[in-house]
Design a protein around this motif. Structure first.
Motif, short mmCIF file in Angstrom:
data_model
loop_
_atom_site.label_atom_id
_atom_site.label_comp_id
_atom_site.label_asym_id
_atom_site.label_seq_id
_atom_site.Cartn_x
_atom_site.Cartn_y
_atom_site.Cartn_z
N SER A 1 -5.60 -5.78 40.22
CA SER A 1 -5.67 -5.47 41.66
C SER A 1 -6.91 -4.66 42.00
CB SER A 1 -4.42 -4.70 42.08
OG SER A 1 -3.28 -5.50 41.95
N PHE A 2 -7.24 -3.71 41.14
CA PHE A 2 -8.40 -2.84 41.34
C PHE A 2 -9.69 -3.66 41.36
CE2 PHE A 2 -11.32 0.38 39.18
CZ PHE A 2 -11.55 1.12 40.32
N VAL A 3 -9.87 -4.50 40.35
CA VAL A 3 -11.10 -5.30 40.24
C VAL A 3 -11.16 -6.34 41.36
CG1 VAL A 3 -12.37 -6.94 38.79
CG2 VAL A 3 -11.31 -4.92 37.75
N THR A 4 -10.04 -6.99 41.61
CA THR A 4 -10.01 -8.01 42.66
C THR A 4 -10.27 -7.40 44.03
OG1 THR A 4 -8.44 -9.30 41.36
CG2 THR A 4 -8.64 -9.88 43.68
N GLY A 5 -9.74 -6.21 44.26
CA GLY A 5 -9.98 -5.51 45.53
C GLY A 5 -11.46 -5.24 45.75
N GLU A 6 -12.14 -4.82 44.69
CA GLU A 6 -13.59 -4.56 44.79
C GLU A 6 -14.35 -5.85 45.07
OE1 GLU A 6 -16.87 -1.93 44.76
OE2 GLU A 6 -14.74 -1.48 44.67
N ALA A 7 -13.97 -6.92 44.38
CA ALA A 7 -14.62 -8.22 44.60
C ALA A 7 -14.34 -8.72 46.01
CB ALA A 7 -14.12 -9.23 43.56
N SER A 8 -13.12 -8.52 46.47
CA SER A 8 -12.73 -8.96 47.80
C SER A 8 -13.51 -8.21 48.89
CB SER A 8 -11.23 -8.73 48.00
OG SER A 8 -10.84 -9.09 49.29
N GLU A 9 -13.73 -6.93 48.67
CA GLU A 9 -14.51 -6.14 49.62
C GLU A 9 -15.95 -6.66 49.71
OE1 GLU A 9 -15.24 -3.33 52.51
OE2 GLU A 9 -13.34 -4.04 51.66
N LYS A 10 -16.52 -7.03 48.57
CA LYS A 10 -17.87 -7.61 48.55
C LYS A 10 -17.88 -8.91 49.37
CE LYS A 10 -21.29 -9.45 45.26
NZ LYS A 10 -21.48 -10.86 45.47
N ARG B 1 -17.46 -13.92 53.44
CA ARG B 1 -16.93 -15.05 52.68
C ARG B 1 -15.44 -14.86 52.51
NH1 ARG B 1 -18.39 -15.40 47.46
NH2 ARG B 1 -19.22 -13.30 47.31
N LYS B 2 -14.71 -15.96 52.41
CA LYS B 2 -13.26 -15.89 52.28
C LYS B 2 -12.79 -16.11 50.84
CE LYS B 2 -12.22 -17.26 56.98
NZ LYS B 2 -11.49 -18.20 57.84
N THR B 3 -13.64 -16.65 49.99
CA THR B 3 -13.22 -17.00 48.64
C THR B 3 -13.87 -16.08 47.61
OG1 THR B 3 -12.99 -19.29 49.32
CG2 THR B 3 -13.09 -18.88 46.96
N VAL B 4 -13.03 -15.46 46.79
CA VAL B 4 -13.50 -14.65 45.67
C VAL B 4 -13.71 -15.61 44.50
CG1 VAL B 4 -12.89 -12.81 44.05
CG2 VAL B 4 -12.23 -12.62 46.45
N ASN B 5 -14.89 -15.58 43.89
CA ASN B 5 -15.16 -16.47 42.75
C ASN B 5 -15.39 -15.65 41.48
OD1 ASN B 5 -17.94 -15.70 42.67
ND2 ASN B 5 -18.39 -17.19 44.26
N GLY B 6 -15.62 -16.35 40.39
CA GLY B 6 -15.82 -15.68 39.11
C GLY B 6 -17.01 -14.73 39.10
N ASP B 7 -18.07 -15.10 39.79
CA ASP B 7 -19.24 -14.22 39.86
C ASP B 7 -18.90 -12.91 40.56
OD1 ASP B 7 -21.09 -15.96 38.57
OD2 ASP B 7 -21.21 -17.15 40.41
N ASP B 8 -18.03 -13.00 41.57
CA ASP B 8 -17.62 -11.78 42.29
C ASP B 8 -16.83 -10.86 41.37
OD1 ASP B 8 -18.74 -12.72 44.73
OD2 ASP B 8 -16.93 -13.90 45.11
N ILE B 9 -15.98 -11.44 40.53
CA ILE B 9 -15.19 -10.64 39.59
C ILE B 9 -16.12 -9.97 38.58
CG2 ILE B 9 -13.43 -10.73 37.77
CD1 ILE B 9 -12.29 -11.07 40.63
#
Length: 153
Positions: free
Chosen positions: A61-70, A76-84
């Protein structure tokens, strides 16, 4: 552990809430992963599995939240592997970001190969279908008394 934090497991409450388990990875999966690193005769307590279950779920959740904020900032609406990978590095988990980037590269390479092979099979099947159709027409012309039914329909 943090039983029933902010939730109601008896079905009451606000009706729209989630059970804590809905936000956690399945404990069987967590236990299986933990067991892979331990010697074959090692045992894992239920408490250890539950503790790890909460930790890994919180970490995700912590990592995904950071990627989602980016992604939100970039509209952008889609979190991808590069964002993670970016989020892991940004949060100081460089030791995980680098191998994950390598994995992501290899995964994409594999998926590209798989897609290319599917196109080849599709083209081959299409060619075979055309050959089959030509063969059927030829047979029908040679033997008009043959039962003519296309079983593929």
């Amino acid at each position: 552990m943090a039983e029933n934090i902010g939730t109601s497991n008896d079905g009451g409450g606000d009706g729209g809430g989630f059970k804590e388990q809905d936000h956690l990875l399945p404990i069987a999966n967590v236990g299986r992963i933990m067991k892979q690193i331990l010697p074959p005769n090692a045992k894992i307590s239920k408490e250890a599995k539950e503790t790890m279950q909460e930790c890994v779920s919180e970490f995700i959740s912590f990592v995904t939240g950071e990627a989602s904020e980016k992604c939100r900032k970039e509209r952008r609406k889609t979190v991808n592997g590069d964002d993670i990978c970016w989020a892991l590095a940004t949060l100081g988990f460089d030791d995980y970001a680098v191998p994950l980037k390598r994995y992501l590269y290899k995964f994409r390479e594999f998926e590209g190969d798989k897609a290319a092979n599917q196109v080849k099979v599709s083209i081959s099947n299409s060619k075979d279908d055309d050959d089959d159709e030509a063969q059927k027409q030829q047979q029908q012309q040679q033997s008009p008394l043959m039962f003519q039914h296309d079983w593929k329909q």
